[in-house]
Design a protein around this motif. Sequence first.
Motif, PDB file in Angstrom:
ATOM      1  N   ASN A  62     -11.155   1.359  30.455  1.00 55.12           N
ATOM      2  CA  ASN A  62     -11.903   0.429  29.608  1.00 55.12           C
ATOM      3  C   ASN A  62     -13.067  -0.196  30.368  1.00 55.12           C
ATOM      4  O   ASN A  62     -14.130  -0.444  29.789  1.00 55.12           O
ATOM      5  CB  ASN A  62     -10.963  -0.644  29.057  1.00 55.12           C
ATOM      6  CG  ASN A  62      -9.971  -0.085  28.053  1.00 55.12           C
ATOM      7  OD1 ASN A  62     -10.218   0.955  27.435  1.00 55.12           O
ATOM      8  ND2 ASN A  62      -8.836  -0.750  27.888  1.00 55.12           N
ATOM      9  N   MET A  63     -12.875  -0.431  31.665  1.00 54.32           N
ATOM     10  CA  MET A  63     -13.961  -0.957  32.496  1.00 54.32           C
ATOM     11  C   MET A  63     -15.103   0.053  32.581  1.00 54.32           C
ATOM     12  O   MET A  63     -16.282  -0.307  32.451  1.00 54.32           O
ATOM     13  CB  MET A  63     -13.443  -1.258  33.910  1.00 54.32           C
ATOM     14  CG  MET A  63     -14.491  -1.819  34.856  1.00 54.32           C
ATOM     15  SD  MET A  63     -13.843  -2.022  36.546  1.00 54.32           S
ATOM     16  CE  MET A  63     -12.525  -3.201  36.257  1.00 54.32           C
ATOM     17  N   ILE A  64     -14.757   1.319  32.772  1.00 54.26           N
ATOM     18  CA  ILE A  64     -15.776   2.371  32.849  1.00 54.26           C
ATOM     19  C   ILE A  64     -16.547   2.468  31.541  1.00 54.26           C
ATOM     20  O   ILE A  64     -17.781   2.603  31.523  1.00 54.26           O
ATOM     21  CB  ILE A  64     -15.121   3.726  33.192  1.00 54.26           C
ATOM     22  CG1 ILE A  64     -14.551   3.700  34.608  1.00 54.26           C
ATOM     23  CG2 ILE A  64     -16.128   4.868  33.048  1.00 54.26           C
ATOM     24  CD1 ILE A  64     -13.702   4.912  34.957  1.00 54.26           C
ATOM     25  N   LEU A  65     -15.832   2.400  30.425  1.00 56.11           N
ATOM     26  CA  LEU A  65     -16.468   2.514  29.121  1.00 56.11           C
ATOM     27  C   LEU A  65     -17.405   1.352  28.820  1.00 56.11           C
ATOM     28  O   LEU A  65     -18.345   1.484  28.035  1.00 56.11           O
ATOM     29  CB  LEU A  65     -15.400   2.621  28.026  1.00 56.11           C
ATOM     30  CG  LEU A  65     -14.591   3.917  28.019  1.00 56.11           C
ATOM     31  CD1 LEU A  65     -13.422   3.814  27.057  1.00 56.11           C
ATOM     32  CD2 LEU A  65     -15.469   5.103  27.669  1.00 56.11           C
ATOM     33  N   GLN A  66     -17.163   0.223  29.469  1.00 55.86           N
ATOM     34  CA  GLN A  66     -18.008  -0.943  29.249  1.00 55.86           C
ATOM     35  C   GLN A  66     -19.203  -0.974  30.192  1.00 55.86           C
ATOM     36  O   GLN A  66     -20.148  -1.731  29.983  1.00 55.86           O
ATOM     37  CB  GLN A  66     -17.178  -2.224  29.436  1.00 55.86           C
ATOM     38  CG  GLN A  66     -16.126  -2.418  28.346  1.00 55.86           C
ATOM     39  CD  GLN A  66     -15.158  -3.551  28.649  1.00 55.86           C
ATOM     40  OE1 GLN A  66     -15.341  -4.294  29.608  1.00 55.86           O
ATOM     41  NE2 GLN A  66     -14.120  -3.684  27.831  1.00 55.86           N
ATOM     42  N   GLN A  67     -19.158  -0.132  31.234  1.00 51.05           N
ATOM     43  CA  GLN A  67     -20.254  -0.089  32.199  1.00 51.05           C
ATOM     44  C   GLN A  67     -21.404   0.762  31.666  1.00 51.05           C
ATOM     45  O   GLN A  67     -21.223   1.623  30.813  1.00 51.05           O
ATOM     46  CB  GLN A  67     -19.775   0.492  33.533  1.00 51.05           C
ATOM     47  CG  GLN A  67     -18.776  -0.380  34.284  1.00 51.05           C
ATOM     48  CD  GLN A  67     -18.265   0.314  35.544  1.00 51.05           C
ATOM     49  OE1 GLN A  67     -18.488   1.505  35.755  1.00 51.05           O
ATOM     50  NE2 GLN A  67     -17.577  -0.448  36.378  1.00 51.05           N
ATOM     51  N   ILE A  68     -22.570   0.538  32.247  1.00 50.86           N
ATOM     52  CA  ILE A  68     -23.734   1.366  31.925  1.00 50.86           C
ATOM     53  C   ILE A  68     -23.864   2.507  32.924  1.00 50.86           C
ATOM     54  O   ILE A  68     -24.264   3.612  32.588  1.00 50.86           O
ATOM     55  CB  ILE A  68     -25.020   0.508  31.911  1.00 50.86           C
ATOM     56  CG1 ILE A  68     -24.923  -0.551  30.812  1.00 50.86           C
ATOM     57  CG2 ILE A  68     -26.252   1.392  31.709  1.00 50.86           C
ATOM     58  CD1 ILE A  68     -26.105  -1.493  30.775  1.00 50.86           C
ATOM     59  N   GLY A  69     -23.516   2.260  34.175  1.00 49.15           N
ATOM     60  CA  GLY A  69     -23.680   3.262  35.215  1.00 49.15           C
ATOM     61  C   GLY A  69     -22.424   3.482  36.023  1.00 49.15           C
ATOM     62  O   GLY A  69     -21.311   3.328  35.521  1.00 49.15           O
ATOM     63  N   TYR A  70     -22.617   3.802  37.292  1.00 53.81           N
ATOM     64  CA  TYR A  70     -21.522   4.180  38.175  1.00 53.81           C
ATOM     65  C   TYR A  70     -21.195   3.052  39.156  1.00 53.81           C
ATOM     66  O   TYR A  70     -21.364   3.204  40.368  1.00 53.81           O
ATOM     67  CB  TYR A  70     -21.868   5.461  38.923  1.00 53.81           C
ATOM     68  CG  TYR A  70     -21.987   6.673  38.033  1.00 53.81           C
ATOM     69  CD1 TYR A  70     -20.874   7.420  37.688  1.00 53.81           C
ATOM     70  CD2 TYR A  70     -23.231   7.064  37.516  1.00 53.81           C
ATOM     71  CE1 TYR A  70     -20.976   8.536  36.871  1.00 53.81           C
ATOM     72  CE2 TYR A  70     -23.341   8.173  36.700  1.00 53.81           C
ATOM     73  CZ  TYR A  70     -22.206   8.911  36.381  1.00 53.81           C
ATOM     74  OH  TYR A  70     -22.310  10.006  35.562  1.00 53.81           O
TER      75      TYR A  70
END
Length: 231
Positions: free
Chosen positions: A181-189
């Motif tokens: 869920n954190m990754i999905l909320q991020q814009i990048g890496y």
Amino acid sequence: MLYKTKGIAISYIRFRETSIIAKIYTESFGIQSYIVNSVRSSKARGNKIALFQPLTLLDMVVYHKDKQASVHRISEMKCLVPFHSIPFEIAKSSIGLFLTEILGKTLKEEEQNEPLFDFLYQSILHLDNMEEGFENFHIQFMIYYASYLGFGIESMRELELELKQHHYPYLANRAQEDVVNMILQQIGYEKIPLDRIGRSSLLEKLIYFYKIHIEGIGELKSLDVLREVLR
């Protein structure tokens, strides 16, 4: 007819004594195969074979005879952006080989897809420029990449439910749910809190998820090396 396009080297095979057939994902034509003559000859100028190492970013002038042709030719080519670290750091080169294998098995469209090309291009540059915190890059990449292939992940719960429906051993994991869920909320890496065990477990789920949606992925030869290097 000649066309100018950017490209991303995916793989190549030997062809006759001194030539290769290179698979390249192009900005203008999608995934394409090109015959490149005399790159393995001792008389070849420079080290042209290096231009076809995995993920190399290329600036090309290509000759496409017609849409029906399965193999085309390259008129001119050069490295578009030289890498600073991917070929020289074992962790990054292992990630790069894994990404290349995934791309080789999933890039099917022989037509222009600028959003996908730009995503791949920018992701490769980002990996090359990262100084730390890149050990989970391939996890983030696979989550983002799925949406460009048409089966994007909305949440970890949705992912695990689909895996369960396809007979994957269902093991709910709150830590992985938070990470996805954190990754999905991020814009990048951005750096994510995922250790070796969690990374290996989540990667297995993502690979299985890809196999549900794409036929013919089969065994990934780079996976064992990746696991060994990213401890």
